[in-house]
Design an enzyme around this catalytic site. Structure first.
Site, PDB file in Angstrom:
ATOM      1  N   ARG A 100       1.574  -4.914   6.235  1.00  0.00           N
ATOM      2  CA  ARG A 100       0.939  -3.863   5.428  1.00  0.00           C
ATOM      3  C   ARG A 100       1.806  -2.615   5.496  1.00  0.00           C
ATOM      4  O   ARG A 100       2.202  -2.191   6.585  1.00  0.00           O
ATOM      5  CB  ARG A 100      -0.463  -3.546   5.927  1.00  0.00           C
ATOM      6  CG  ARG A 100      -1.125  -2.472   5.045  1.00  0.00           C
ATOM      7  CD  ARG A 100      -2.574  -2.222   5.364  1.00  0.00           C
ATOM      8  NE  ARG A 100      -3.163  -1.347   4.362  1.00  0.00           N
ATOM      9  CZ  ARG A 100      -4.396  -1.411   3.914  1.00  0.00           C
ATOM     10  NH1 ARG A 100      -5.207  -2.326   4.394  1.00  0.00           N
ATOM     11  NH2 ARG A 100      -4.835  -0.569   3.002  1.00  0.00           N
ATOM     12  N   SER A 145      -8.257  -4.945   4.829  1.00  0.00           N
ATOM     13  CA  SER A 145      -8.864  -4.597   3.538  1.00  0.00           C
ATOM     14  C   SER A 145      -9.226  -5.817   2.687  1.00  0.00           C
ATOM     15  O   SER A 145      -8.897  -5.875   1.497  1.00  0.00           O
ATOM     16  CB  SER A 145      -7.943  -3.657   2.743  1.00  0.00           C
ATOM     17  OG  SER A 145      -7.817  -2.434   3.405  1.00  0.00           O
ATOM     18  N   SER A 150      -7.137  -5.292  -5.736  1.00  0.00           N
ATOM     19  CA  SER A 150      -8.311  -5.857  -5.070  1.00  0.00           C
ATOM     20  C   SER A 150      -9.523  -5.823  -5.996  1.00  0.00           C
ATOM     21  O   SER A 150      -9.530  -5.098  -7.001  1.00  0.00           O
ATOM     22  CB  SER A 150      -8.626  -5.064  -3.794  1.00  0.00           C
ATOM     23  OG  SER A 150      -9.140  -3.805  -4.141  1.00  0.00           O
ATOM     24  N   ARG A 177      -5.184  -1.998   8.499  1.00  0.00           N
ATOM     25  CA  ARG A 177      -6.390  -2.744   8.121  1.00  0.00           C
ATOM     26  C   ARG A 177      -5.983  -3.948   7.282  1.00  0.00           C
ATOM     27  O   ARG A 177      -4.935  -3.940   6.650  1.00  0.00           O
ATOM     28  CB  ARG A 177      -7.293  -1.887   7.207  1.00  0.00           C
ATOM     29  CG  ARG A 177      -7.935  -0.707   7.804  1.00  0.00           C
ATOM     30  CD  ARG A 177      -8.914  -0.083   6.794  1.00  0.00           C
ATOM     31  NE  ARG A 177      -8.213   0.528   5.676  1.00  0.00           N
ATOM     32  CZ  ARG A 177      -7.672   1.738   5.685  1.00  0.00           C
ATOM     33  NH1 ARG A 177      -7.755   2.475   6.777  1.00  0.00           N
ATOM     34  NH2 ARG A 177      -7.063   2.222   4.622  1.00  0.00           N
ATOM     35  N   HIS A 185       3.138   3.417  -9.054  1.00  0.00           N
ATOM     36  CA  HIS A 185       2.931   1.993  -9.350  1.00  0.00           C
ATOM     37  C   HIS A 185       4.178   1.393 -10.003  1.00  0.00           C
ATOM     38  O   HIS A 185       4.532   0.248  -9.737  1.00  0.00           O
ATOM     39  CB  HIS A 185       1.697   1.809 -10.243  1.00  0.00           C
ATOM     40  CG  HIS A 185       0.415   2.198  -9.563  1.00  0.00           C
ATOM     41  ND1 HIS A 185       0.130   1.852  -8.259  1.00  0.00           N
ATOM     42  CD2 HIS A 185      -0.659   2.912  -9.992  1.00  0.00           C
ATOM     43  CE1 HIS A 185      -1.060   2.328  -7.922  1.00  0.00           C
ATOM     44  NE2 HIS A 185      -1.557   2.977  -8.954  1.00  0.00           N
ATOM     45  N   ASP A 187       0.836  -1.210   0.000  1.00  0.00           N
ATOM     46  CA  ASP A 187       0.000   0.000   0.000  1.00  0.00           C
ATOM     47  C   ASP A 187       0.869   1.257   0.000  1.00  0.00           C
ATOM     48  O   ASP A 187       1.946   1.269   0.601  1.00  0.00           O
ATOM     49  CB  ASP A 187      -0.903  -0.028   1.252  1.00  0.00           C
ATOM     50  CG  ASP A 187      -2.027   0.994   1.175  1.00  0.00           C
ATOM     51  OD1 ASP A 187      -2.296   1.515   0.073  1.00  0.00           O
ATOM     52  OD2 ASP A 187      -2.627   1.280   2.223  1.00  0.00           O
ATOM     53  N   ARG A 246       0.393   7.647  -2.646  1.00  0.00           N
ATOM     54  CA  ARG A 246       0.919   8.684  -1.740  1.00  0.00           C
ATOM     55  C   ARG A 246       2.411   8.904  -1.958  1.00  0.00           C
ATOM     56  O   ARG A 246       2.908  10.029  -1.858  1.00  0.00           O
ATOM     57  CB  ARG A 246       0.628   8.305  -0.280  1.00  0.00           C
ATOM     58  CG  ARG A 246      -0.798   8.641   0.139  1.00  0.00           C
ATOM     59  CD  ARG A 246      -1.201   7.929   1.395  1.00  0.00           C
ATOM     60  NE  ARG A 246      -1.492   6.526   1.116  1.00  0.00           N
ATOM     61  CZ  ARG A 246      -1.596   5.577   2.033  1.00  0.00           C
ATOM     62  NH1 ARG A 246      -1.413   5.892   3.302  1.00  0.00           N
ATOM     63  NH2 ARG A 246      -1.887   4.352   1.699  1.00  0.00           N
ATOM     64  N   ARG A 271     -11.392   2.094  -9.676  1.00  0.00           N
ATOM     65  CA  ARG A 271     -10.517   3.263  -9.851  1.00  0.00           C
ATOM     66  C   ARG A 271     -10.696   3.840 -11.261  1.00  0.00           C
ATOM     67  O   ARG A 271     -11.217   3.156 -12.146  1.00  0.00           O
ATOM     68  CB  ARG A 271      -9.062   2.845  -9.630  1.00  0.00           C
ATOM     69  CG  ARG A 271      -8.801   2.519  -8.182  1.00  0.00           C
ATOM     70  CD  ARG A 271      -7.330   2.396  -7.884  1.00  0.00           C
ATOM     71  NE  ARG A 271      -7.157   2.156  -6.466  1.00  0.00           N
ATOM     72  CZ  ARG A 271      -6.008   2.265  -5.815  1.00  0.00           C
ATOM     73  NH1 ARG A 271      -4.900   2.600  -6.463  1.00  0.00           N
ATOM     74  NH2 ARG A 271      -5.934   2.043  -4.519  1.00  0.00           N
ATOM     75  N   LEU A 282      10.603 -21.119  -4.152  1.00  0.00           N
ATOM     76  CA  LEU A 282       9.799 -20.015  -3.607  1.00  0.00           C
ATOM     77  C   LEU A 282       8.426 -20.092  -4.257  1.00  0.00           C
ATOM     78  O   LEU A 282       8.322 -20.198  -5.479  1.00  0.00           O
ATOM     79  CB  LEU A 282      10.447 -18.659  -3.942  1.00  0.00           C
ATOM     80  CG  LEU A 282       9.591 -17.436  -3.591  1.00  0.00           C
ATOM     81  CD1 LEU A 282       9.442 -17.276  -2.080  1.00  0.00           C
ATOM     82  CD2 LEU A 282      10.182 -16.158  -4.177  1.00  0.00           C
TER      83      LEU A 282
HETATM   84  C1  FPP Z   1      -1.568   0.319  -3.434  1.00  0.00           C
HETATM   85  O1  FPP Z   1      -1.219   1.658  -3.520  1.00  0.00           O
HETATM   86  C2  FPP Z   1      -1.064  -0.419  -4.548  1.00  0.00           C
HETATM   87  C3  FPP Z   1      -1.811  -0.938  -5.550  1.00  0.00           C
HETATM   88  C4  FPP Z   1      -3.276  -0.782  -5.634  1.00  0.00           C
HETATM   89  C5  FPP Z   1      -1.198  -1.667  -6.658  1.00  0.00           C
HETATM   90  C6  FPP Z   1       0.009  -2.489  -6.345  1.00  0.00           C
HETATM   91  C7  FPP Z   1       0.790  -2.605  -7.565  1.00  0.00           C
HETATM   92  C8  FPP Z   1       2.119  -2.755  -7.653  1.00  0.00           C
HETATM   93  C9  FPP Z   1       2.966  -2.946  -6.484  1.00  0.00           C
HETATM   94  C10 FPP Z   1       2.784  -2.725  -8.966  1.00  0.00           C
HETATM   95  C11 FPP Z   1       2.989  -4.088  -9.523  1.00  0.00           C
HETATM   96  C12 FPP Z   1       1.711  -4.622  -9.921  1.00  0.00           C
HETATM   97  C13 FPP Z   1       1.470  -5.811 -10.414  1.00  0.00           C
HETATM   98  C14 FPP Z   1       0.027  -6.111 -10.590  1.00  0.00           C
HETATM   99  C15 FPP Z   1       2.499  -6.826 -10.794  1.00  0.00           C
HETATM  100  P1  FPP Z   1      -2.343   2.736  -3.712  1.00  0.00           P
HETATM  101  O2  FPP Z   1      -2.438   3.055  -5.153  1.00  0.00           O
HETATM  102  O3  FPP Z   1      -3.595   2.271  -3.069  1.00  0.00           O
HETATM  103  O4  FPP Z   1      -1.701   3.924  -2.927  1.00  0.00           O
HETATM  104  P2  FPP Z   1      -2.426   5.053  -2.079  1.00  0.00           P
HETATM  105  O5  FPP Z   1      -3.209   4.367  -1.000  1.00  0.00           O
HETATM  106  O6  FPP Z   1      -1.272   5.829  -1.530  1.00  0.00           O
HETATM  107  O7  FPP Z   1      -3.264   5.839  -3.026  1.00  0.00           O
END
Ligand code: FPP
Length: 237
Positions: free
Chosen positions: A184, A192, A61, A190, A33, A16, A20, A67, A127
């Site tokens: 997390r 989630s 999720s 959370r 990302h 997560d 941010r 989104r 793994l």
């Molecule tokens: C949470 O941050 C992250 C995600 C929803 C996506 C996780 C994705 C990656 C780590 C990239 C690699 C992905 C794949 C599918 C191989 P957020 O966007 O909810 O952040 P925020 O809460 O700060 O807005």
């Protein structure tokens, strides 16, 4: 006090804070990302080095489909890229990839890439990497209940014979051990909707860093935290 001495078998992570991380730098969310995908690579390597056998990562999720479509496309693009560019390397390292979640909403090429990656790596066991994508714990539980009820209604199973093990066998994670630790990032505390059934006895470790800044040292810290804690499974210590 008795503490767990051994390395956790199964570590699960809610990744997560990508958005941010990007906002704090004046960058678009997509940049967060992309850096998140780098953190994912580092963490997989780190898990192997620390002797963790099962690593499960929450990447997307069921609710993330809501989104903005541009962001969903960015994330699907990263997934596509990951499945095309990393699988040969994972396979060479003896890693097995599984994907858990609802595949019905993926583009057909992603469904095929996932199936190919799972087939290629099926015989590996060094793994066990599981990506939870389009995943929701409640959906997973409801699906399991439906299949058990259908079997009971058709007389294939006796309702009295349904126990925790029979139930767990109907989850996406049927052939995985329960997580010992759920981490997390980003300071949120959370679950989630992540591994709701499977996390019943997991140690929860919350890390203040945003996911793109996470690395092997943070994973190692979480492992130390796990080893320090006493696990009693409801019994007396
Ligand atoms: C949470 O941050 C992250 C995600 C929803 C996506 C996780 C994705 C990656 C780590 C990239 C690699 C992905 C794949 C599918 C191989 P957020 O966007 O909810 O952040 P925020 O809460 O700060 O807005």
């Amino acid at each position: 006090m008795s503490t767990t001495e051994s390395t956790p078998t199964h570590v699960a992570i809610v990744m997560d804070g990508n958005g941010r991380w990007a906002r704090a730098r004046g960058l678009p969310r997509a940049a967060g990302h992309r850096q998140g995908a780098e953190a994912l690579r580092r963490t997989i390597v780190g898990a192997g080095e620390l002797g963790i056998r099962y690593l499960t990562l929450f990447g997307f999720s069921s609710e993330n489909w809501n989104r903005p479509s541009g962001e969903v496309q960015d994330l699907m693009g990263l997934l596509r890229h990951y499945l095309r560019s990393e699988i040969a390397d994972l396979h060479a390292k003896g890693a097995r990839l599984r994907v858990i979640g609802d595949r019905g909403r993926f583009d057909p090429d992603i469904v095929a890439l996932i199936a190919n990656a799972e087939d290629l790596t099926r015989g590996n066991d060094r793994l066990n990497l599981t990506l939870a994508i389009s995943y929701g714990g409640r959906d997973e539980i409801i699906t399991a209940v439906r299949t058990l009820s259908a079997d009971a209604a058709a007389g294939r199973i006796d309702p009295q014979a349904i126990d925790a093990s029979a139930f767990a066998d109907r989850l996406f994670t049927a052939d995985l051990p329960d997580p010992d630790v759920v981490i997390r990032t980003s300071g949120e505390k959370r679950l989630s909707n992540f591994l709701l059934w499977q996390s019943a006895y997991a140690e929860l470790v919350f890390v203040d860093k945003y996911w793109p800044d996470f690395g092997k040292a943070d994973l190692e810290d979480a492992v130390h935290e796990f080893k320090r804690r006493e696990r009693r499974y409801g019994a007396v210590g």
